[in-house]
Enzyme design. Structure first.
Site, PDB file in Angstrom:
ATOM      1  N   HIS A  99       0.839  -1.200   0.000  1.00 24.68           N
ATOM      2  CA  HIS A  99       0.000   0.000   0.000  1.00 24.68           C
ATOM      3  C   HIS A  99       0.876   1.252   0.000  1.00 24.68           C
ATOM      4  O   HIS A  99       0.680   2.168  -0.808  1.00 24.68           O
ATOM      5  CB  HIS A  99      -0.924  -0.023   1.231  1.00 24.68           C
ATOM      6  CG  HIS A  99      -1.773   1.192   1.393  1.00 24.68           C
ATOM      7  ND1 HIS A  99      -3.140   1.150   1.311  1.00 24.68           N
ATOM      8  CD2 HIS A  99      -1.466   2.489   1.653  1.00 24.68           C
ATOM      9  CE1 HIS A  99      -3.630   2.370   1.501  1.00 24.68           C
ATOM     10  NE2 HIS A  99      -2.621   3.204   1.711  1.00 24.68           N
ATOM     11  N   GLU A 100       1.833   1.296   0.924  1.00 27.26           N
ATOM     12  CA  GLU A 100       2.693   2.475   1.029  1.00 27.26           C
ATOM     13  C   GLU A 100       3.656   2.566  -0.152  1.00 27.26           C
ATOM     14  O   GLU A 100       3.924   3.656  -0.659  1.00 27.26           O
ATOM     15  CB  GLU A 100       3.440   2.484   2.364  1.00 27.26           C
ATOM     16  CG  GLU A 100       2.547   2.479   3.600  1.00 27.26           C
ATOM     17  CD  GLU A 100       1.466   3.555   3.619  1.00 27.26           C
ATOM     18  OE1 GLU A 100       1.634   4.613   2.962  1.00 27.26           O
ATOM     19  OE2 GLU A 100       0.431   3.356   4.280  1.00 27.26           O
ATOM     20  N   HIS A 105       2.026   4.237  -3.102  1.00 26.59           N
ATOM     21  CA  HIS A 105       2.005   5.707  -3.053  1.00 26.59           C
ATOM     22  C   HIS A 105       3.289   6.289  -3.646  1.00 26.59           C
ATOM     23  O   HIS A 105       3.249   7.243  -4.430  1.00 26.59           O
ATOM     24  CB  HIS A 105       1.837   6.204  -1.617  1.00 26.59           C
ATOM     25  CG  HIS A 105       0.456   6.051  -1.074  1.00 26.59           C
ATOM     26  ND1 HIS A 105      -0.647   6.667  -1.624  1.00 26.59           N
ATOM     27  CD2 HIS A 105      -0.008   5.355  -0.003  1.00 26.59           C
ATOM     28  CE1 HIS A 105      -1.728   6.355  -0.927  1.00 26.59           C
ATOM     29  NE2 HIS A 105      -1.368   5.553   0.059  1.00 26.59           N
TER      30      HIS A 105
END
Length: 165
Positions: A78-79, A82
């Site tokens: 998820h990170e 980004h």
């Protein structure tokens, strides 16, 4: 990399997952994006944050320790997504179509905006407040703002000002 009493096996599993997903993304995108800096300094109820300008991922060591498998499977990609979206597209909506595409099509991970981890161990003290329709829990920060007369909070349902119980 700050360790914050995390077992080395968990740190290694995080790095493996990060490198696996970064390699996968680089192959699919035809790029050679660098490995981001990784730290275990995230606090509070956030599982992690991606710092775009410093190209860094900060993970919550408490939530990682308590939810190792799900955390490594979901939060790390998820990170990373980004950061990859920022490198690939520039500044766009944090959980917009580009991020969703990066998660699902490139990294092969379901695109979820929030985690479902138990937060009891990281949740700070709250203070009970009331309105006409229900009880609310205010954080220490919000409670202190009320006490100092810096803020007034209202119920989103009935509109009444919240009062300390």
């Amino acid at each position: 990399m700050k360790t914050s009493r995390l077992p080395i096996a968990i740190q290694q599993a995080v790095m493996r997952r990060l490198r696996e997903k970064l390699t996968q993304a680089n192959l699919k995108l035809g790029r050679n994006y660098p490995e981001p800096k990784l730290s275990y300094t995230q606090r509070g109820t956030s599982a992690g944050t991606a710092w775009l300008e410093s190209y860094e991922i900060r993970l919550n060591p408490v939530l990682l320790l308590e939810n190792s498998e799900a955390f490594i499977e979901e939060v790390v990609p998820h990170e990373l997504a980004h950061l990859l979206v920022w490198k690939h597209f520039g500044r766009v909506a944090p959980h917009g179509k580009e991020w969703k595409w990066m998660m699902e099509s490139v990294l092969g991970v379901p695109a979820r905006r929030t985690h479902q981890f138990e937060l009891q161990s990281v949740r700070r003290n709250t203070f009970p407040y009331r309105c006409k329709c229900q009880e609310h829990q205010l954080t220490v920060r919000r409670h202190n703002r009320v006490v100092r007369g810096e803020a007034v909070y209202r119920c989103v349902h009935c509109g009444e000002q919240l009062v300390a119980k």
